[in-house]
Write a protein that holds these residues in place. Sequence first.
Motif, PDB file in Angstrom:
ATOM      1  N   ILE A  64       0.923  -0.872  -0.034  1.00 38.47           N
ATOM      2  CA  ILE A  64      -0.058   0.023   0.060  1.00 38.47           C
ATOM      3  C   ILE A  64       0.923   1.138   0.001  1.00 38.47           C
ATOM      4  CG2 ILE A  64      -1.876   1.329   1.188  1.00 38.47           C
ATOM      5  CD1 ILE A  64      -2.636  -1.585   2.460  1.00 38.47           C
ATOM      6  N   ALA A  65       1.093   2.046  -1.390  1.00 39.94           N
ATOM      7  CA  ALA A  65       1.681   3.203  -1.269  1.00 39.94           C
ATOM      8  C   ALA A  65       1.143   4.329  -0.817  1.00 39.94           C
ATOM      9  CB  ALA A  65       2.147   3.062  -2.795  1.00 39.94           C
ATOM     10  N   GLY A  66       2.138   5.102  -0.551  1.00 41.82           N
ATOM     11  CA  GLY A  66       1.737   6.548  -0.335  1.00 41.82           C
ATOM     12  C   GLY A  66       0.832   6.797   1.026  1.00 41.82           C
ATOM     13  N   VAL A  67       1.093   6.083   1.955  1.00 41.75           N
ATOM     14  CA  VAL A  67       0.069   6.094   3.245  1.00 41.75           C
ATOM     15  C   VAL A  67       0.894   7.399   4.054  1.00 41.75           C
ATOM     16  CG1 VAL A  67      -0.751   3.760   3.479  1.00 41.75           C
ATOM     17  CG2 VAL A  67       1.718   4.608   4.614  1.00 41.75           C
ATOM     18  N   ARG A  68       0.116   7.993   4.884  1.00 39.86           N
ATOM     19  CA  ARG A  68       0.416   9.325   5.376  1.00 39.86           C
ATOM     20  C   ARG A  68      -0.044   9.204   6.948  1.00 39.86           C
ATOM     21  NH1 ARG A  68      -1.647  13.871   1.194  1.00 39.86           N
ATOM     22  NH2 ARG A  68      -3.045  12.045   0.583  1.00 39.86           N
ATOM     23  N   SER A  69       0.742  10.056   7.745  1.00 42.15           N
ATOM     24  CA  SER A  69      -0.078  10.418   9.186  1.00 42.15           C
ATOM     25  C   SER A  69       0.661  11.887   9.566  1.00 42.15           C
ATOM     26  CB  SER A  69       0.329   9.379  10.125  1.00 42.15           C
ATOM     27  OG  SER A  69      -0.176   9.448  11.343  1.00 42.15           O
ATOM     28  N   ASN A  70      -0.192  13.002   9.476  1.00 43.98           N
ATOM     29  CA  ASN A  70       0.251  13.806   9.959  1.00 43.98           C
ATOM     30  C   ASN A  70      -0.662  14.957  10.183  1.00 43.98           C
ATOM     31  OD1 ASN A  70      -0.909  14.888   7.376  1.00 43.98           O
ATOM     32  ND2 ASN A  70       0.876  14.411   6.288  1.00 43.98           N
ATOM     33  N   THR A  71      -0.593  16.336  10.200  1.00 46.90           N
ATOM     34  CA  THR A  71      -1.711  16.986  10.565  1.00 46.90           C
ATOM     35  C   THR A  71      -3.023  17.078   9.687  1.00 46.90           C
ATOM     36  OG1 THR A  71      -0.507  18.993   9.517  1.00 46.90           O
ATOM     37  CG2 THR A  71      -0.288  18.669  12.016  1.00 46.90           C
ATOM     38  N   VAL A 124       3.708  -6.593   8.937  1.00 45.02           N
ATOM     39  CA  VAL A 124       3.429  -5.371   8.300  1.00 45.02           C
ATOM     40  C   VAL A 124       4.691  -4.591   8.576  1.00 45.02           C
ATOM     41  CG1 VAL A 124       2.085  -3.165   8.298  1.00 45.02           C
ATOM     42  CG2 VAL A 124       0.925  -5.609   8.849  1.00 45.02           C
ATOM     43  N   THR A 125       5.278  -4.013   7.458  1.00 52.07           N
ATOM     44  CA  THR A 125       6.538  -3.295   7.560  1.00 52.07           C
ATOM     45  C   THR A 125       6.230  -1.933   6.870  1.00 52.07           C
ATOM     46  OG1 THR A 125       7.759  -5.289   7.366  1.00 52.07           O
ATOM     47  CG2 THR A 125       9.062  -3.237   7.034  1.00 52.07           C
ATOM     48  N   LEU A 126       6.775  -0.792   7.600  1.00 50.65           N
ATOM     49  CA  LEU A 126       6.590   0.462   6.905  1.00 50.65           C
ATOM     50  C   LEU A 126       8.070   0.843   6.316  1.00 50.65           C
ATOM     51  CD1 LEU A 126       5.495   3.493   6.694  1.00 50.65           C
ATOM     52  CD2 LEU A 126       6.489   4.025   8.927  1.00 50.65           C
ATOM     53  N   LEU A 127       7.797   1.181   5.106  1.00 50.25           N
ATOM     54  CA  LEU A 127       9.081   1.271   4.133  1.00 50.25           C
ATOM     55  C   LEU A 127       9.279   2.896   4.010  1.00 50.25           C
ATOM     56  CD1 LEU A 127       8.138  -1.200   1.321  1.00 50.25           C
ATOM     57  CD2 LEU A 127       9.555  -1.492   3.482  1.00 50.25           C
ATOM     58  N   ILE A 172      -1.448   3.392  11.955  1.00 49.43           N
ATOM     59  CA  ILE A 172      -0.628   2.532  11.702  1.00 49.43           C
ATOM     60  C   ILE A 172       1.008   2.872  11.536  1.00 49.43           C
ATOM     61  CG2 ILE A 172      -0.935   2.238   9.239  1.00 49.43           C
ATOM     62  CD1 ILE A 172      -0.082  -0.609  11.626  1.00 49.43           C
ATOM     63  N   LEU A 173       1.016   4.281  11.028  1.00 48.85           N
ATOM     64  CA  LEU A 173       2.397   4.698  10.985  1.00 48.85           C
ATOM     65  C   LEU A 173       2.972   4.962  12.289  1.00 48.85           C
ATOM     66  CD1 LEU A 173       1.284   5.115   8.012  1.00 48.85           C
ATOM     67  CD2 LEU A 173       2.938   7.165   7.737  1.00 48.85           C
ATOM     68  N   ARG A 174       2.233   5.434  13.337  1.00 50.16           N
ATOM     69  CA  ARG A 174       2.624   5.701  14.392  1.00 50.16           C
ATOM     70  C   ARG A 174       3.015   4.623  15.279  1.00 50.16           C
ATOM     71  NH1 ARG A 174       3.913  10.225  12.308  1.00 50.16           N
ATOM     72  NH2 ARG A 174       2.707  11.884  12.681  1.00 50.16           N
ATOM     73  N   TRP A 202      -7.053 -10.484   3.560  1.00 54.24           N
ATOM     74  CA  TRP A 202      -7.680  -9.252   2.796  1.00 54.24           C
ATOM     75  C   TRP A 202      -7.008  -8.267   3.757  1.00 54.24           C
ATOM     76  CZ3 TRP A 202      -9.276  -7.907  -1.742  1.00 54.24           C
ATOM     77  CH2 TRP A 202      -9.612  -6.751  -1.898  1.00 54.24           C
ATOM     78  N   ALA A 203      -6.104  -7.273   3.020  1.00 50.42           N
ATOM     79  CA  ALA A 203      -5.327  -6.280   3.830  1.00 50.42           C
ATOM     80  C   ALA A 203      -5.767  -4.784   3.137  1.00 50.42           C
ATOM     81  CB  ALA A 203      -3.766  -6.419   3.577  1.00 50.42           C
ATOM     82  N   TYR A 204      -6.132  -3.770   3.999  1.00 51.34           N
ATOM     83  CA  TYR A 204      -6.305  -2.603   3.432  1.00 51.34           C
ATOM     84  C   TYR A 204      -5.983  -1.435   4.308  1.00 51.34           C
ATOM     85  CZ  TYR A 204     -10.180  -2.963   6.650  1.00 51.34           C
ATOM     86  OH  TYR A 204     -10.963  -3.214   7.851  1.00 51.34           O
ATOM     87  N   ALA A 205      -6.115  -0.090   3.820  1.00 52.42           N
ATOM     88  CA  ALA A 205      -5.637   1.010   4.465  1.00 52.42           C
ATOM     89  C   ALA A 205      -6.968   1.916   4.393  1.00 52.42           C
ATOM     90  CB  ALA A 205      -4.452   1.713   4.202  1.00 52.42           C
ATOM     91  N   SER A 206      -7.199   2.825   5.303  1.00 54.68           N
ATOM     92  CA  SER A 206      -8.013   3.778   5.242  1.00 54.68           C
ATOM     93  C   SER A 206      -7.397   5.002   5.531  1.00 54.68           C
ATOM     94  CB  SER A 206      -9.307   3.566   6.032  1.00 54.68           C
ATOM     95  OG  SER A 206     -10.307   4.501   6.007  1.00 54.68           O
ATOM     96  N   MET A 207      -7.118   5.899   4.512  1.00 51.80           N
ATOM     97  CA  MET A 207      -6.408   7.105   4.840  1.00 51.80           C
ATOM     98  C   MET A 207      -7.555   8.407   5.004  1.00 51.80           C
ATOM     99  SD  MET A 207      -3.108   8.504   3.092  1.00 51.80           S
ATOM    100  CE  MET A 207      -3.802   8.391   1.512  1.00 51.80           C
ATOM    101  N   LYS A 208      -7.610   8.722   6.198  1.00 53.14           N
ATOM    102  CA  LYS A 208      -8.714   9.758   6.462  1.00 53.14           C
ATOM    103  C   LYS A 208      -8.253  11.037   6.551  1.00 53.14           C
ATOM    104  CE  LYS A 208     -11.805  10.968  10.374  1.00 53.14           C
ATOM    105  NZ  LYS A 208     -12.076  10.541  11.640  1.00 53.14           N
TER     106      LYS A 208
END
Length: 119
Positions: free
Chosen positions: A16-23, A42-45, A71-73, A95-101
């Motif tokens: 899953i590319a381009g995941v973010r965790s910021n303000t 699960v590994t953060l790259l 997940i990033l934190r 089944w693996a997925y992300a939800s970027m809010k």
Amino acid sequence: FAGNRPNVKTNQSGYIAGVRSNTAYVTNFGLIATEGPVTVEVTLLNKLTGAPIGTRQFELTANQSIIQPDILRVLHPSADSGSLKIRVVEGTSVWAYASMKDLLTSDPEYIPATPVDDQ
């Protein structure tokens, strides 16, 4: 999508590319065990080099689903972006997925893992 049709199987990795965790954004991560008990790594790259910067394993029973908020934190306390690599360590599939809010609008973006054969 059909929840009983896994997107990450044994001898595959999912990305899953381009995941973010910021303000502005937070990324939550989910897994569903589709066939039986499974252990998933699960590994953060790193966003620039692709080097691993944090890893965690999740164990699920048959048909169990889990959601890991921010997940990033969990994988690296100061990471703000990158890609997730999902690998079945033991068992058959998930089944693996992300939800970027979007934190301003509360709109989620659903992102399924893309499978790649590990050969």
